[in-house]
Structure formats: C-alpha cells, structure tokens
Scaffold this motif. Structure first.
Motif, mmCIF file in Angstrom:
data_model
loop_
_atom_site.group_PDB
_atom_site.id
_atom_site.type_symbol
_atom_site.label_atom_id
_atom_site.label_comp_id
_atom_site.label_asym_id
_atom_site.label_seq_id
_atom_site.Cartn_x
_atom_site.Cartn_y
_atom_site.Cartn_z
ATOM 1 N N LEU A 86 0.728 -1.207 0.118
ATOM 2 C CA LEU A 86 0.099 0.149 -0.045
ATOM 3 C C LEU A 86 0.785 1.419 -0.016
ATOM 4 O O LEU A 86 0.424 2.346 -0.008
ATOM 5 C CB LEU A 86 -0.932 0.128 1.266
ATOM 6 C CG LEU A 86 -2.170 -1.089 1.205
ATOM 7 C CD1 LEU A 86 -2.935 -0.972 2.560
ATOM 8 C CD2 LEU A 86 -2.881 -0.925 -0.029
ATOM 9 N N GLY A 87 2.286 1.048 0.215
ATOM 10 C CA GLY A 87 2.830 2.340 -0.180
ATOM 11 C C GLY A 87 2.750 3.040 1.149
ATOM 12 O O GLY A 87 2.743 2.922 2.290
ATOM 13 N N LEU A 88 2.777 4.602 0.690
ATOM 14 C CA LEU A 88 2.724 5.463 1.628
ATOM 15 C C LEU A 88 1.442 5.271 2.794
ATOM 16 O O LEU A 88 1.220 5.914 3.584
ATOM 17 C CB LEU A 88 2.757 6.896 1.100
ATOM 18 C CG LEU A 88 4.303 7.299 0.842
ATOM 19 C CD1 LEU A 88 4.528 8.639 0.251
ATOM 20 C CD2 LEU A 88 5.426 7.204 1.966
ATOM 21 N N ALA A 89 0.270 5.189 1.720
ATOM 22 C CA ALA A 89 -0.990 5.183 2.501
ATOM 23 C C ALA A 89 -0.975 4.033 3.544
ATOM 24 O O ALA A 89 -1.548 4.337 4.627
ATOM 25 C CB ALA A 89 -2.060 4.620 1.218
ATOM 26 N N GLY A 90 -0.155 2.763 3.275
ATOM 27 C CA GLY A 90 -0.072 1.949 4.265
ATOM 28 C C GLY A 90 0.767 2.257 5.481
ATOM 29 O O GLY A 90 0.185 2.137 6.774
ATOM 30 N N LEU A 91 1.762 2.896 4.984
ATOM 31 C CA LEU A 91 2.514 3.481 6.346
ATOM 32 C C LEU A 91 1.963 4.512 7.165
ATOM 33 O O LEU A 91 1.759 4.581 8.407
ATOM 34 C CB LEU A 91 3.889 4.357 5.989
ATOM 35 C CG LEU A 91 5.001 4.683 6.923
ATOM 36 C CD1 LEU A 91 6.267 4.493 6.274
ATOM 37 C CD2 LEU A 91 4.514 5.977 7.306
ATOM 38 N N ARG A 92 0.962 5.450 6.554
ATOM 39 C CA ARG A 92 0.192 6.433 7.357
ATOM 40 C C ARG A 92 -1.064 5.870 8.100
ATOM 41 O O ARG A 92 -0.945 5.957 9.167
ATOM 42 C CB ARG A 92 -0.389 7.307 6.300
ATOM 43 C CG ARG A 92 0.335 8.384 5.790
ATOM 44 C CD ARG A 92 -0.419 9.695 4.973
ATOM 45 N NE ARG A 92 0.474 10.649 4.625
ATOM 46 C CZ ARG A 92 1.007 11.117 3.364
ATOM 47 N NH1 ARG A 92 0.623 10.264 2.549
ATOM 48 N NH2 ARG A 92 1.550 12.266 3.547
ATOM 49 N N HIS A 93 -1.460 4.741 7.552
ATOM 50 C CA HIS A 93 -2.493 3.998 8.148
ATOM 51 C C HIS A 93 -1.857 3.175 9.408
ATOM 52 O O HIS A 93 -2.379 3.400 10.679
ATOM 53 C CB HIS A 93 -3.080 2.870 7.216
ATOM 54 C CG HIS A 93 -4.114 1.819 7.966
ATOM 55 N ND1 HIS A 93 -5.343 2.488 8.298
ATOM 56 C CD2 HIS A 93 -4.041 0.599 8.247
ATOM 57 C CE1 HIS A 93 -6.051 1.292 8.794
ATOM 58 N NE2 HIS A 93 -5.096 0.316 8.698
ATOM 59 N N ALA A 94 -0.667 2.606 9.360
ATOM 60 C CA ALA A 94 -0.073 2.150 10.486
ATOM 61 C C ALA A 94 0.336 3.081 11.480
ATOM 62 O O ALA A 94 0.226 2.729 12.561
ATOM 63 C CB ALA A 94 1.316 1.236 10.050
ATOM 64 N N LEU A 95 0.563 4.385 11.058
ATOM 65 C CA LEU A 95 0.916 5.296 12.266
ATOM 66 C C LEU A 95 -0.465 5.610 12.920
ATOM 67 O O LEU A 95 -0.483 5.845 14.115
ATOM 68 C CB LEU A 95 1.667 6.667 11.338
ATOM 69 C CG LEU A 95 3.055 6.463 10.947
ATOM 70 C CD1 LEU A 95 3.334 7.926 9.996
ATOM 71 C CD2 LEU A 95 3.905 6.841 12.422
ATOM 72 N N ARG A 96 -1.542 5.956 12.065
ATOM 73 C CA ARG A 96 -2.561 6.066 12.784
ATOM 74 C C ARG A 96 -3.239 5.131 13.783
ATOM 75 O O ARG A 96 -3.597 5.556 14.876
ATOM 76 C CB ARG A 96 -3.618 6.482 11.760
ATOM 77 C CG ARG A 96 -3.527 7.794 11.188
ATOM 78 C CD ARG A 96 -4.875 8.228 10.268
ATOM 79 N NE ARG A 96 -5.238 7.160 9.404
ATOM 80 C CZ ARG A 96 -4.580 6.970 8.336
ATOM 81 N NH1 ARG A 96 -3.909 8.012 7.593
ATOM 82 N NH2 ARG A 96 -5.214 5.836 7.394
ATOM 83 N N VAL A 97 -2.997 3.963 13.353
ATOM 84 C CA VAL A 97 -3.572 2.834 14.026
ATOM 85 C C VAL A 97 -2.850 2.341 15.431
ATOM 86 O O VAL A 97 -3.250 2.349 16.354
ATOM 87 C CB VAL A 97 -3.862 1.620 13.311
ATOM 88 C CG1 VAL A 97 -4.366 0.347 14.158
ATOM 89 C CG2 VAL A 97 -4.887 1.826 12.037
ATOM 90 N N THR A 98 -1.379 2.315 15.186
ATOM 91 C CA THR A 98 -0.584 2.012 16.395
ATOM 92 C C THR A 98 -0.042 3.035 17.298
ATOM 93 O O THR A 98 0.354 2.473 18.147
ATOM 94 C CB THR A 98 0.683 1.187 15.554
ATOM 95 O OG1 THR A 98 1.703 1.749 14.755
ATOM 96 C CG2 THR A 98 -0.026 -0.091 14.721
ATOM 97 N N ARG A 99 0.171 4.250 16.738
ATOM 98 C CA ARG A 99 0.684 5.281 17.316
ATOM 99 C C ARG A 99 1.955 5.005 18.123
ATOM 100 O O ARG A 99 2.309 4.947 19.326
ATOM 101 C CB ARG A 99 -0.175 5.952 18.547
ATOM 102 C CG ARG A 99 -1.756 6.319 17.921
ATOM 103 C CD ARG A 99 -2.455 6.849 18.808
ATOM 104 N NE ARG A 99 -2.156 8.062 19.548
ATOM 105 C CZ ARG A 99 -2.473 9.167 18.533
ATOM 106 N NH1 ARG A 99 -3.109 9.102 17.475
ATOM 107 N NH2 ARG A 99 -2.080 10.359 18.938
ATOM 108 N N PRO A 100 3.151 4.628 17.235
ATOM 109 C CA PRO A 100 4.270 3.961 17.713
ATOM 110 C C PRO A 100 5.206 5.085 18.506
ATOM 111 O O PRO A 100 5.053 6.259 18.237
ATOM 112 C CB PRO A 100 5.180 3.677 16.388
ATOM 113 C CG PRO A 100 4.664 4.571 15.381
ATOM 114 C CD PRO A 100 3.128 4.772 15.808
#
Length: 473
Positions: A86-100
């Motif tokens: 999913l490229g950058l969209a997948g990375l942004r989604h991971a950031l929103r969901v997991t809040r690392p």
C-alpha cells in the motif's frame, strides 16, 4: 520467555555458516547477525528504547532488517510493519492505528520523517548503523502474551486490519512453519520470497537467499534475472508466490529440490507446468492467511488422477489435509479455523465482529474462503465467499478454464447479475472458450489484455478492479 531464545541458540551454534544472502550478493553469517543484533540492542537501549515500545519499521528487505528485528525483540520492543503493497498510504495507516513511540528506517526511507507530518510527533528515531556501537548480550524475558509484532492484512477486502502477534504466538507459528520447511539436507539454501519465512529458516540453520525483485507487482518481474539469482547462489529450494512460479515454469532454471508456493490460489495448470520444468522437484502448495499460517498443504506427488480430473471439471483447488495442530470447520460453505497459531483478535476489536466466532469454547477465525472437506478430510478451495456467482464457485470455473487452449488468466465475476468469465490469452479463441463456458452454465466470456491482480503477491485477482474494467466495455 522470548521468541528469540531458540533462534539465538542457532545463531550461536552455527557461527560461520551463511545465514542470509542479500539481493546484491552480500553475505551475513549467523555470527554476523548475532553481533549486529547485540550492537544495535545496546545502542537503542542507551537511546531509551524499552520493552513494550512500538517501533515503526521502514526498511528494505535485507540483512540490516533481520539484524534489527533480532535486536528489537531482544529488548522486548514491538515491531510495527506497515503493509508494503500500500506504499505511503499503508505507512500512514500504520501510524494512525498503532501510534508508535519510535521510528526505525534505513536508506531513502529515513527521509520519510521529514516528508510525513504524521511522523513528526514520533520523537525517538533509531538508526541501523552498528559501526560505532558496543555490544551487549541483552535478552528481555517477557510474558508469553507480550506483543512482538503488529502487521497488517492486505486490505484487499477493505481497510487493512492490524494483527498483533505475541511472543508465544510467533514462537508457535515459527514452529509450525519450521515443521513444513524442515530441510532434507544439511547444506540447504532457500530462495525466500516471503520475508517472514526467513525467521523460521534462522531457527532451522538454513541459508536464506533474499529476493532480487520488487515485492510489489511481482507478476511483472524479470524471470531471467531470478533464474540467474538462483544459479549464482546454489539455491536448492524456492519459497515463492504463484506469480513467480508462473514465470519460472516457462524459463530455463537450475534444478531445485523443492518449491513451496502460496500466498494466492495455486492453480492446477501451474502445478503441471512446474512439474514439466522441474520433474524431480518436490512441489508443495501451501494454504494459509495472514491470520493463520499454515492451514493446509498439498504435495503434488500425492495428487491422484481422480484429483486432476476433478479440478479440470470444476471441483475447485485441492489444498490438502489440514495440519494436525489446527481445527477446521465448514460453516455455510465458509472455512473457519482455530488453533494455537491462529490469530484470535485484531488490534481494533471492531474487526472481530465480522472475522471471529466463539464456538465450542474457542475463538475461531473466519477465513472468508469458501471450501469443502472431502471423504479423506482434505480441504478443497472454492474461492472467496463473497465472490460466489450464483451456484458457480469462482475457483472451480477458473481452474477448469485455465486448462483450455490459449488461456493465460481466467477470473469469474458477477456483472449486472450475470456470470462473466474474464479471460486473458489468445483472443482468437474466444468463440471456442464461449462454447466451453456454455457447458458449465450461463456464462458470458469477455477477453481482456490482462486480468488485474493484487498488489501484495500478484497472485490473487483484484475483483473490484476487474469489475470496473468489465463495466467499461
């Protein structure tokens, strides 16, 4: 416990043996990985990384990635892997969901912290350079349910779902994969097209050759380049998706002892082509999902003539007998599974409502795949439950169609409430294909230049894209 305990024992025991060969030919021994992981763990510990911290990882598939994984799990940190397809969209989604709490990147991925506003609030930035670090033999003892990895489903059926795997879960999953991949010789060298399987190989003492192709849009790879990669590194087994198998089946290739393929439907015509190209190879199709890997597997050598006839006539795809450590039920044609290596819930529990069931005192995962068990308790795949067209199972029709002359790809969908079979291949045979389809049911055959495939393995039909393309005709 710590899932790394048996892996670290192998890293120590095998010392100078080659653990990983990168796409560019760089070698890392088991001792190299051990030393790198010790230095990284010491450096990150000094930076303040603690057990339980979530670390978003954006790194190419290479030796530094695996050294970093070992280092993070040494400290009890939680690895967060965005969905790469999913490229950058997948990375942004991971950031929103997991809040690392931390961000670990290498290569050009390091620039993302300047480009993406979502990364600006992640204050702890880790590097993968070990040149100046001192080593520390750290190994955090964690609870069996302590999270180790957060990864994501492909998103092919909606928003990618975050899957949390604990140390206990990953250790069990690695054990199941290791049983499947147990080598028959001591000098086994695997081409590993599924990055997660490298962890199982580290525990087995097997050398892993990393892919020299992009892991997105794999159906467009340079097969000749892969064949040269196999020859250059003395690969004896290949763990690759069907899209890569399809290219190798039509190209001269060095002899292999075995091929393990999955990550998408493994159609019988592909198995036949592989057997012709590599008659002495043990060819194994593996069925599983992000939430349960593996579920079942089938050796080509054990497929009978009756099985071949059934698949040619539309019975579906033979996935084989489920492994002993998993329980399988068929509920309203859907395959549901449970077991110690089956995910019991998502990070966002709202996703559990449609994907999990409570039965017989256990949590079962709904695969979304239609299937059946035959009289020998072997699993047959019929396609996605939501892809069934009337009484026609997609995999049944598609596997039969792929045996027709001139067919390269086939996909069954419903368009305006009518079954449509999209075929890519020798379009001059359309009338012939339509006659064949008429024998199965009221199916309209439409010829396309290519059938669109998923972005993860290039092996599953992208049905929404296909329907959109057909409606434009």
């Amino acid at each position: 416990m710590n899932l790394l305990a048996p892996i670290l024992a192998k890293l120590t025991a095998h010392g100078s043996r080659t653990a990983i060969i990168a796409a560019d030919g760089e070698h890392a021994s088991y001792a190299d990985l051990l030393g790198r992981s010790e230095r990284l763990a010491a450096a990150w510990q000094r930076q303040g990384l603690r057990a339980g911290d979530r670390v978003l990882v954006a790194m190419p598939v290479g030796i530094p990635l695996y050294a970093s994984l070992v280092a993070l799990w040494r400290l009890g940190a939680v690895v967060v892997f965005p969905e790469p397809a999913l490229g950058l969209a997948g990375l942004r989604h991971a950031l929103r969901v997991t809040r690392p709490r931390a961000f670990l990147a290498a290569g050009w991925f390091r620039l993302l912290r300047y480009w993406l506003p979502e990364l600006w609030r992640v204050r702890l930035v880790l590097g993968a350079n070990t040149s100046a670090a001192t080593a520390a033999d750290a190994l955090e003892t964690v609870d069996i349910d302590h999270p180790a990895l957060i990864s994501f489903t492909s998103g092919s059926t909606g928003q990618p779902k975050a899957i949390v795997r604990s140390h206990g879960f990953l250790a069990t999953q690695n054990a199941r994969v290791a049983e499947l991949l147990a080598p028959q010789r001591d000098d086994c060298v695997d081409l590993v097209g599924f990055p997660v399987f490298v962890l199982a190989n580290l525990g087995l003492g097997v050398t892993s050759v990393l892919p020299n192709w992009r892991l997105q849009r794999q159906e467009n790879t340079d097969t000749g380049r892969i064949a040269r990669h196999i020859a250059a590194h003395g690969v004896s087994r290949a763990l690759i998706p069907p899209s890569i198998c399809a290219g190798l089946a039509d190209h001269p290739i060095s002899p292999l002892d075995a091929i393990f393929t999955g990550g998408g439907p493994v159609f019988p015509d592909l198995l036949a082509r592989l057997a012709t190209r590599l008659p002495d190879a043990d060819i194994v199709s593996v069925y599983g999902s992000s939430e349960a890997e593996p579920i079942a597997h089938q050796r080509l050598a054990e497929v009978t003539q009756d099985d071949w006839r059934a698949m040619r006539e539309g019975a579906g795809l033979l996935a084989g007998r489920p492994i002993p450590e998993i329980a399988v039920k068929i509920l309203d044609r859907e395959i549901v599974v449970t077991g110690a290596h089956v995910n019991k819930g998502y990070l966002d529990t709202r996703h559990d409502q449609t994907s999990k069931l409570s039965l017989d005192g256990a949590i079962w995962h709904r695969t979304g795949d239609a299937g059946r068990l035959d009289e020998r308790q072997r699993l047959w795949l019929l396609g996605r439950c939501d892809g069934t067209v009337g009484d026609l199972p997609p995999f049944g029709v598609e596997s039969a169609a792929r045996f027709w002359k001139g067919v390269e790809q086939a996909a069954l969908v419903s368009v305006d409430d009518r079954p449509v079979l999209a075929i890519a291949g020798d379009g001059a045979r359309q009338a012939e294909w339509q006659a064949q389809a008429d024998r199965i049911g009221d199916i309209r055959v439409i010829v396309l230049p290519r059938v669109p495939l998923d972005r993860r393995h290039g092996s599953k039909v992208d049905y929404p894209a296909l329907k959109a393309a057909l409606r434009r005709i």
